[in-house]
Design an enzyme around this catalytic site. Structure first.
Site, mmCIF file in Angstrom:
data_model
loop_
_atom_site.group_PDB
_atom_site.id
_atom_site.type_symbol
_atom_site.label_atom_id
_atom_site.label_comp_id
_atom_site.label_asym_id
_atom_site.label_seq_id
_atom_site.Cartn_x
_atom_site.Cartn_y
_atom_site.Cartn_z
ATOM 1 N N ASP A 543 -15.837 7.934 15.500
ATOM 2 C CA ASP A 543 -15.913 9.143 14.682
ATOM 3 C C ASP A 543 -17.155 9.928 15.130
ATOM 4 O O ASP A 543 -17.970 9.429 15.910
ATOM 5 C CB ASP A 543 -16.041 8.675 13.222
ATOM 6 C CG ASP A 543 -15.917 9.785 12.211
ATOM 7 O OD1 ASP A 543 -15.513 10.894 12.570
ATOM 8 O OD2 ASP A 543 -16.226 9.511 11.030
ATOM 9 N N GLU A 546 -18.451 14.493 18.433
ATOM 10 C CA GLU A 546 -18.455 15.855 19.021
ATOM 11 C C GLU A 546 -19.706 16.117 19.844
ATOM 12 O O GLU A 546 -19.592 16.873 20.815
ATOM 13 C CB GLU A 546 -18.334 16.893 17.900
ATOM 14 C CG GLU A 546 -17.034 16.829 17.128
ATOM 15 C CD GLU A 546 -16.933 15.638 16.177
ATOM 16 O OE1 GLU A 546 -17.993 15.141 15.760
ATOM 17 O OE2 GLU A 546 -15.815 15.213 15.887
ATOM 18 N N ASP A 620 -11.107 15.974 8.819
ATOM 19 C CA ASP A 620 -11.256 15.998 7.361
ATOM 20 C C ASP A 620 -10.430 17.095 6.690
ATOM 21 O O ASP A 620 -10.951 18.151 6.321
ATOM 22 C CB ASP A 620 -12.738 16.164 7.010
ATOM 23 C CG ASP A 620 -13.561 15.006 7.546
ATOM 24 O OD1 ASP A 620 -12.956 13.977 7.928
ATOM 25 O OD2 ASP A 620 -14.798 15.126 7.596
#
Ligand code: NOJ
Length: 963
Positions: A543, A546, A620
């Site tokens: 997760d 980025e 999300d």
């Protein structure tokens, strides 16, 4: 004792939950749409849009300042070299931009352009920066795995002082006309122009120049050029040591109205125009992988991952481009009607003009001339790799939430799923399983016994996925932190010291997976003897890659940070998530010596090539109907952009879904290639057994549908792995001639099964209209009703809450396993059911691919791949590749498969000549008969036959005579 420590872990958990909540509240309050740049807030985007406005406003007089010097051209072995000169002032000053045109054996053309001065490192960096002076040219290293062989047969068919024309590709049917002045390229297929580069003159490579000081008073042209060097947004200043260096190009798709791809965005799959106007966006599509908390719908705003691959489509033709650039990129799209001769009877057609703008790097574009969507996905996969064959359980159902709070909690959920006979394969642990957010550790009180947890799961074939993020808590006693610092494996800041930022654990360092040494070290952390408590059924979730940095500009890393090799983060930002995913994949492939198992690694951030490494999800989302609806175009778009192992959080991440929304989401999720329910820490528990009836039963039915169809899904994954076909397919892809389907993005075909699903994504709907792309017959999947369809029209399908609108297209054979079990592993050696959806002309075809779902033995032939066909009243199974399967020495799994048979065959749409009590089967030199039951058509339902206990082995050739 037990209860005292029980109390203490409860308190610890509560405190942890509270801390996480506070963190979230803090973030939720701070991260909003305005925390992300619009084009006018991003210097290079603004400059290039202004450049375009200027050029287009004087379209009749504007000439692009780029030209090829005819003497500089040379052509050899499928490659053309030339020097492009960019005119930079009225005195005739120019900048030299070496151009390479590569014609590839695969039929692709690649256009690359660099800047000579930067290539020669003949520039001055500001702020004594230690970074590289060149434009970034290593994206290929991460994204491209093949397809680069040059087409040495490409022929230069014409050259004069104005242009060069090269014919290339299969039967030399592609042509590139490279015009010299201004530099422009026209790509033709079969004599027709499909794609043009720089035909609107927006090519712009910002060449190196020394910094300009702020002018006193008003700047001459109203533009203060001094701002091109330092840029401030949201309180962060980007120091830009190499100054402005963007690269931009216009790419036109002539007579193409639809363009798809360039994920990840919300909004329709057929991309919108971005220059304002009714129903259009006013901002370009942005690709700058970011942690966009609470993302909005129908927006060109960037999300977590990007794939700069765009396909243009019109009736019977697909073409495309892949813009290989790892820096922040914006794409403007406008559509224009072509002017038509008033005397002509033909309709005005629409062309799509795109404008690609990247902050740094070389210009590197691949051009695809099709002609089919299948050609494009295949060629793109040849270049960037195909979807990895998944871990078998990974295509089942995943039960996740932030967080399952203890190992006992996990065991309890596992038991309750069983008690309610709800199948699932994988349960997930989010952030809070760690000790103080230190990855590779367990919270000592709540996860005191991870091994017994893993073993309980394993006892019924289930897996555990745990979260591992790229930020490493800074703490002297934490061994991972100690090592990342002592071995110097973290990303550096602009002063070339280890960068420190803020994420879940507080102050953190970020592993730099561009560094081969970091990849090796990172991989070693997954070994069972380092990450204690993990078992072979533990897999990983990456997760925040980025990367998400809570105190960084736009919630990510400063662009002037420095990576391995001296590249700025600016240059490689888009690749960051892929490199981290890759390092995890590399670690997971072999956790003990000699072992080689398929990893399962989920990633949030991705780039072209990430499909080789695992699955992605759309981040999300929210528990509302709008997010459910938008999940379908997002997942479909992933498929046509080459990364089909995709899904959205079922139920919605933020918020608490109403029960009807949640069950509709399960029904839609059953058609995502990656099927996982997930919820925010603040959301109420919502495991399907908590819903109560009828909701639990409805969700369970959706899950069972997925499980019975797992053989069909696995076969669809196999096709994606072999040729890049999307796992769920949009209408334009399956029916490229049917214009009515080009904008449809809420219904899908599952692989090549002919299963056509249109999940309900609106509240209080009890029917949906499914658009029918052809003249075939369609049956309702559940009750075999023969649908009253008409090509190009919609058919209404009843869909009360407990029904998923699902049709079977005539002409397909679908493989299933019908015994309901707890997990896919427990179904491994179950017999098969084949459902034959008989076509109008009484034929059908289908495929089944199966392997051990875990090892790489399939690469050595340890798999079963069958082709089923029905014609002339005979249903048969043969090896799909015509292999001599007898020559393959079976290993354990393949041996066990020798006892697996076809059990039932259901033939829907059976002609009355099949009305018999028994049918004859022939296989492996033997002949036998089995019972058949014919059910004549009645009340709108098609006639069908059930052939019971067939008994032919799934891996063997067989045939059944039906009449
Ligand atoms: C952000 C992810 O998108 C979400 O799925 C996860 O639950 C949280 N991080 C916590 O790890």
């Amino acid at each position: 004792m037990r209860s005292a420590s029980g109390q203490s872990w409860k308190w610890t958990t509560l405190l942890l939950v509270l801390a996480a909540l506070l963190c979230f509240v803090d973030r939720a309050a701070s991260v909003k749409e305005n925390d992300f740049k619009k084009c006018h807030q991003s210097g290079f985007c603004k400059r290039n849009r202004a450049y375009a406005d200027n050029a287009l406003s004087q379209s009749s007089t504007w000439t692009s300042p780029y030209q090829i010097t005819p003497e500089s051209t040379s052509f050899q072995d499928g490659q053309l070299q030339a020097m492009v000169l960019k005119k930079i002032n009225a005195e005739g000053g120019t900048v030299r931009l070496p151009l390479t045109f590569s014609f590839l054996k695969s039929g692709l053309a690649r256009v690359s352009m660099d800047e000579e001065r930067r290539q020669n490192k003949d520039i001055e960096l500001r702020h004594n920066s230690p970074i590289r002076k060149e434009r970034y040219n290593e994206a290929e290293k991460w994204s491209i795995v093949g397809g680069l062989d040059l087409d040495k047969e490409a022929q230069l068919v014409h050259q004069d002082n104005t242009q060069i024309v090269v014919k290339y590709g299969p039967e030399a049917k592609y042509e590139a006309a490279i015009k010299f002045s201004p530099f422009e390229v026209e790509f033709k297929r079969d004599g027709t122009t499909h794609i043009k580069l720089n035909d609107r003159g927006l090519l712009n490579m910002e060449h190196w120049r020394p910094k300009v000081d702020k002018p006193e008073g008003e700047a001459e042209n109203g533009e203060d050029e001094s701002t091109w060097w330092d840029e401030t947004f949201g309180g962060n200043t980007d120091s830009k040591p190499r100054g402005p260096e963007s690269v931009a190009l216009d790419i036109s798709f002539l007579d193409y109205e639809h363009v798809y791809g360039i994920p990840e965005h919300t909004g329709p799959m057929s991309l919108k125009q971005t220059r304002g106007g009714d129903g259009n966006f006013a901002e370009p599509y942005r690709m700058y992988n970011s942690d966009v908390f609470e993302y909005i719908l129908d927006s060109p705003m960037t999300l977590y991952g990007s794939i700069p691959f765009m396909q243009a489509h019109r009736k019977d033709s697909s073409v495309g481009v892949f813009w290989l650039n790892a820096a922040e990129t914006w794409v403007d799209i406008v559509k224009a009607k072509s002017s038509v001769n008033p005397l002509s009877l033909s309709k005005a057609s629409t062309s799509t003009h795109t404008h690609w703008i990247s902050e740094s790097g070389i210009l590197d574009v691949f051009v695809f001339l099709g002609p089919t969507p299948q050609d494009l996905t295949k060629k793109y996969g040849e270049l960037t790799g195909y979807t990895a064959m998944p871990q078998e359980g990974a295509i089942g159902y995943h039960q996740c939430r932030w967080n399952y709070v203890s190992d006992d909690d996990v065991k309890d959920v596992d038991r309750k799923m069983d008690k309610h006979r709800i199948p699932y394969d994988v349960i997930w642990l989010d952030l809070e399983y760690t000790d103080d957010r230190k990855y590779f550790t367990w919270e000592p009180n709540s996860f005191a016994d991870p091994v017994s947890m893993g073993e309980q799961l394993d006892s019924h074939g289930r897996k555990l996925v745990v979260l591992i993020d790229p930020h490493i808590k800074k703490q002297d006693e934490y061994v991972v932190s100690k090592q990342i610092v002592s071995k110097d494996l973290a990303v550096h800041n602009k002063e070339d010291n280890i960068y420190e930022g803020w994420c879940w654990p507080g102050s953190s360092n970020w592993v730099d997976c561009f560094n081969p040494k970091a990849v090796e070290w990172w991989g070693s952390l997954f070994k069972y003897d380092f990450f204690k408590g993990t078992l072979p059924n533990t897999f990983i979730w990456n997760d925040m890659n980025e990367p998400s940095v809570f105190n960084g500009p736009e919630t990510t890393m400063p662009k002037d940070n420095i990576h391995h090799g001296g590249w700025e983060h600016r240059d490689v930002h888009q690749l960051n998530g892929l490199t981290f995913h890759n390092a995890t994949y590399e670690g997971m492939i072999s956790r003990t010596k000699g072992e080689r198992r398929r990893p399962f690694v989920l990633t949030r951030s991705f780039y072209a090539g990430s499909q080789r490494l695992g699955a992605m999800w759309t981040g999300d989302n929210q528990a509302d109907w709008g997010h459910l609806k938008e999940s379908l175009p997002m997942v479909l778009n992933q498929g046509i952009a080459g990364f089909p192992f995709a899904g959205a959080d079922v139920g919605g991440f933020f918020g608490n879904p109403e029960k009807d929304l949640l069950v509709r989401w399960y029904q839609a999720g059953a058609f995502y290639p990656f099927f996982r329910a997930h919820a925010h820490i603040d959301a109420r528990r919502r495991e399907p057994y908590l819903l109560g009836e009828p909701y639990t039963g409805i969700a369970t039915a959706a899950l069972r549908l997925r499980y019975s169809l797992l053989p069909a899904w696995y076969t669809a994954f196999f096709h994606a792995n072999r040729d890049g076909s999307p796992i769920v397919r949009p209408m334009f892809w399956t029916h490229p001639s049917e214009e009515g389907g080009f904008s449809i993005d809420d219904q899908l075909f599952v692989g090549s099964t002919g299963l056509l699903a249109k999940p309900v994504v609106e509240q209080n709907k009890d029917s949906v209209d499914i658009w029918i792309p052809d003249d075939e017959v369609y049956y309702d999947y559940f009750n075999y009703e023969l649908m009253k369809t008409q090509k190009g029209k919609s058919v209404t399908v009843s869909a009360p809450l407990d029904r998923i609108p699902l049709l079977m297209r005539g002409g397909h054979i679908i493989s299933r396993r019908d015994i309901p079990r707890r997990s896919s592993t427990l179904m491994r050696f179950d017999d098969y059911t084949l459902v034959v959806s008989v076509s109008k002309s009484a034929v059908a075809e289908g495929e089944l691919y199966v392997d051990d779902g875990d090892s790489f033995d399939h690469e050595e032939g340890q798999y079963i791949y069958r082709k089923f066909s029905l014609s002339d009243n005979v249903l048969s199974s043969v090896d799909a590749e015509d292999r001599d399967t007898k020559s393959i020495k079976p290993k354990t799994w393949l041996k066990a498969m020798q006892d697996v048979s076809v059990d039932r065959i259901i033939l829907v749409g059976a002609p009355s000549t099949w009305n018999k009590e028994e049918v004859q089967i022939e296989s492996e030199g033997k002949t036998w008969t089995v019972r058949a039951q014919y059910h004549p058509a009645e009340k709108g339902r098609a006639a069908y036959v059930i052939v019971g206990r067939v008994g032919a082995r799934i891996g063997a050739d067989w045939s059944i005579t039906l009449a």
